[in-house]
Write an enzyme that holds these catalytic residues in place. Structure first.
Site, PDB file in Angstrom:
ATOM      1  N   MET A  49       0.846  -1.199   0.000  1.00  0.00           N
ATOM      2  CA  MET A  49       0.000   0.000   0.000  1.00  0.00           C
ATOM      3  C   MET A  49       0.877   1.242   0.000  1.00  0.00           C
ATOM      4  SD  MET A  49      -3.167  -0.771   2.474  1.00  0.00           S
ATOM      5  CE  MET A  49      -2.282  -2.014   3.371  1.00  0.00           C
ATOM      6  N   CYS A  50       0.399   2.277  -0.610  1.00  0.00           N
ATOM      7  CA  CYS A  50       1.213   3.487  -0.696  1.00  0.00           C
ATOM      8  C   CYS A  50       1.433   4.080   0.689  1.00  0.00           C
ATOM      9  CB  CYS A  50       0.517   4.523  -1.566  1.00  0.00           C
ATOM     10  SG  CYS A  50       0.166   3.929  -3.218  1.00  0.00           S
ATOM     11  N   GLY A  51       2.520   4.828   0.817  1.00  0.00           N
ATOM     12  CA  GLY A  51       2.804   5.504   2.084  1.00  0.00           C
ATOM     13  C   GLY A  51       3.262   6.932   1.831  1.00  0.00           C
TER      14      GLY A  51
ATOM     15  N   ASN B 241      -2.051   9.137  -1.518  1.00  0.00           N
ATOM     16  CA  ASN B 241      -2.556   7.780  -1.278  1.00  0.00           C
ATOM     17  C   ASN B 241      -4.035   7.794  -1.607  1.00  0.00           C
ATOM     18  OD1 ASN B 241      -0.089   7.157  -0.240  1.00  0.00           O
ATOM     19  ND2 ASN B 241      -0.762   6.916   1.872  1.00  0.00           N
TER      20      ASN B 241
END
Ligand code: UD1
Ligand code: F6R
Length: 650
Positions: free
Chosen positions: A1-3, A121
């Site tokens: 998942m993006c951060g 995100n």
């Protein structure tokens, strides 16, 4: 998942090298979330145009944080220059919008001159419309991301009115966006300022000050009916304050801010954090933190508390769960929704899978479908097989990759072979893929990891978008794979008029899945008690099901073996009488899936066969079931809210 990670220092002397290090370290703390590329944006060494302001410099790279470090090193920035007031933003990307490439890494710029840069995100659902609009205004695009649209929208709105404050401009941009976002924005037009805003995607701000904070909250700044800033959303509040109660004694106090989508990258710097609410616009301006609102919403507190994080790093990464696997199980209401997001139109009851659209004619010409996978992914194929056959009218074979290799069966040019894999890297599945490609068949991937070998080497496919699975045992991928395969079957058969009503019914069912999973997960404590009472300490158990619950039985048994180290066998209920019943007595724990469907009478008879041999099954049934004989069950788990039936006999 993006951060997302951001670092701002005010009246704190930091060299460019230290700032880069802070940003890169922040990203490495987000690594556990899974990602495929990274990037940072900081003030560069040269001026922007003819202004005294530094131009923004971007460093981006596909691969791990270590590759980003190499990339920065190769560009040889001046690491010694001291920047006492500075804002830098950074991002780890898990590709969903656009493949894994340098151009798609964040920060995304508004143009070649990096006037505005954005890390993001989430997903902007109306990005196509915005892109079309911006194109008509002369903007061109160099990435496949939805984030680039946000950066360009900032520039476009700024050029319409250059007098606006950064937060006012942000409000204007957010007004156009639909979807979910955690955003940070930096701009050459607002030097040393940064915006952090969220909607449906978490964002928090860590505060590190060398002086004690004056108050432990930040006032939210509202705009009243006269267009004035007030510090209360409530017009009835009698005492109106005209000034925000600043966190710090004065604005010259040295202060650092760490902005992140995840507390794990903040905790080593400070334990004092402010969690932003949806629609909050945090504006850091010369050391001061202001919180504005993107839109009016009743009932929200007019302050944001500065909280003290008590959690340790390990705990934060697991999101409050004891294990990643638990976290991922409980993520399923979101992960299943993400699989369908942007693909299922629930209103018009249609499915569009961009990844297979262009290959539909070839797929529809196939006279048989072959699914190949290992472990859990194999079970998701078994689970969906009957629906696939029902909708497409084409026979489906499901094979374990290793067995397929052993047999090396004949494959024809008009076959469609579907490879299902969470990681997209499983060696047996990869070998089968090579074999089928060599035979000239059409290969379709159903994969979680964008940019993985199977995703790259198949002719086409669908990413399940479930987010990374860190737990060794596959959990949320199973439900997302199942949904992705159902969507594929719907897409393949959407030209068949006679199945239209059935399609609508299935799409209706899909729309309810996230909520239903949520409901099922609420039973976790109850199920734990049953497991402790009836299964804990035993050496062996049976899990019985038939129809599409046969796959649930096999998958359940695999999970119990892997996680509990108990021998567990998943049995097709029709096979009980062909030998397995010999094992059944009052001591053997048995779990029976007896949900209401077209197989209920057969499953009821299987339960009777078990109880006749003194077996006392734990029965998993449909909520409110009145048909089953409960008298001899050791426990009933009524947790499967009724969903649409998969009629295997059509
Ligand atoms: C794609 C984009 C998404 C964009 C959307 C609309 C990616 C990763 N996704 O999503 O950013 O918003 O179009 O334009 O770029 N593929 C395989 N094998 C696999 C899985 C996928 O070949 O196992 C291929 C597909 O055929 C497709 C590409 O990878 O060409 C992306 O697949 P997917 O992410 O599922 O497509 P969309 O949902 O359309
Ligand atoms: C079970 C599990 C494995 C994988 C299998 C396939 O919990 O994790 O059985 O499902 O190794 O892996 P992928 O789906 O990555 O091909």
């Amino acid at each position: 998942m993006c951060g997302i990670f951001g670092y701002a220092n005010y009246n704190v002397e930091k060299t460019r090298g230290q700032i880069i290090e802070n940003l890169v370290e922040g990203l490495s703390k987000l690594e556990y979330r899974g990602y495929d590329s990274t990037g940072i944006g900081i003030d560069g060494e040269h001026e922007f145009g003819h202004s005294a302001v530094k131009a923004i410099q971007l460093y981006k790279q596909v691969g791990k944080v270590a590759s980003l470090k190499d990339e920065i090193k190769s560009q040889n920035p001046d690491t010694a220059e001291v920047l006492p007031n500075h804002v830098g933003i950074a991002h780890t990307r898990w590709a969903t919008h656009g493949g894994v490439s340098q151009a798609n890494c964040h920060p995304q710029p508004s143009g070649d001159a990096n006037e505005f840069i954005v890390v993001h995100n989430g997903i902007i659902t109306n990005y196509r419309e915005l892109k079309t609009l911006l194109k008509t205004k002369g903007y061109t695009f160099s990435s496949d991301t939805d984030t680039e649209i946000i950066a360009k929208l900032f520039k476009y709105c700024y050029e319409e009115d250059t007098e606006m404050e950064f937060y006012q401009l942000t409000k204007k941009v957010l007004y156009q966006l639909q979807g979910s976002y955690g955003l940070m924005v930096k701009s050459v037009y607002y030097p040393n300022e940064v915006i952090a805003t969220r909607k449906g995607s978490p964002l928090l701000i860590g505060v590190k000050s060398h002086q004690k904070l004056k108050v432990d909250f930040v006032d939210v700044e509202f705009i009243n009916e006269n267009n004035e800033v007030t510090f209360s959303s409530n017009a009835e509040v009698s005492i109106r304050r005209s000034e925000s109660r600043a966190v710090l004694p004065d604005s010259n106090v040295p202060i650092e801010y760490f902005i992140s989508s995840d507390a794990s990258s903040v905790i080593e710097h400070t334990k004092k954090v402010i969690f932003l609410e949806d629609d909050d616009i945090a504006h850091l301006d010369c050391g001061e933190l202001h919180i504005h609102r993107a839109r009016k919403s009743a009932g929200l507190s007019s302050t944001r508390r500065v909280q003290t994080l008590e959690m340790e790093l390990g705990e934060i990464m697991k999101g409050g769960y004891d294990h990643f696997m638990m976290k991922e199980i409980f993520e399923q209401p979101d992960s299943t929704f993400n699989t369908m997001r942007g693909r299922v139109d629930f209103k018009n009851k249609t499915v569009t899978l961009g990844g297979i659209k262009d290959y539909l004619n070839s797929i529809r010409r196939s006279r048989r479908f072959q699914m190949i996978a290992c472990g859990t992914s194999y079970h998701s194929c078994l689970a969906v097989r009957s629906l696939f056959e029902e909708l497409t009218g084409v026979p489906v074979s499901v094979d374990l990759a290793s067995d397929f290799l052993d047999r090396s069966p004949p494959i024809f040019r008009d076959d469609t072979i579907i490879f299902v894999s969470q990681s997209g890297e499983t060696a047996d599945s990869m070998q089968c893929l090579k074999y089928c490609r060599a035979a000239g068949a059409l290969t379709v991937g159903v994969v979680n990891s964008v940019g993985s070998s199977i995703s790259r080497d198949t002719d086409c496919g669908v990413h399940i978008n479930a987010g990374p699975e860190i737990g060794v045992a596959s959990t949320k991928a199973y439900t997302s794979q199942y949904i992705a395969l159902v969507m594929i079957a719907l897409q393949i058969s959407n030209h068949v008029i006679t199945t239209a009503a059935r399609h609508r019914e299935i799409i209706e069912g899909l729309s309810e899945i996230p909520k239903k999973i949520e409901k099922v997960l609420k039973q976790a404590e109850f199920i734990k008690q049953i497991s402790e009472k009836y299964i804990h300490g035993r050496e062996s158990m049976l899990i019985v099901g038939r129809g599409y619950q046969h796959a649930s039985a096999l998958e359940g048994a695999l999970k119990i073996k892997e996680i509990s180290y108990i021998h567990a066998e998943g049995v097709q209920a029709g096979e009980l009488k062909h030998g397995v019943l010999a094992l059944v007595d009052e001591n053997l724990p048995i779990v029976a899936f007896a949900t209401q469907d077209s197989f209920s009478p057969k499953m009821n008879s299987a339960v009777q066969q078990i109880t006749a041999r003194d077996g006392r099954p734990i029965i998993i049934c449909t909520e409110g079931d009145k048909m089953l004989d409960r008298t001899k069950a050791s426990a009933m788990i009524e947790l499967l809210p009724e969903t649409i039936q998969i009629d295997q006999e059509t």
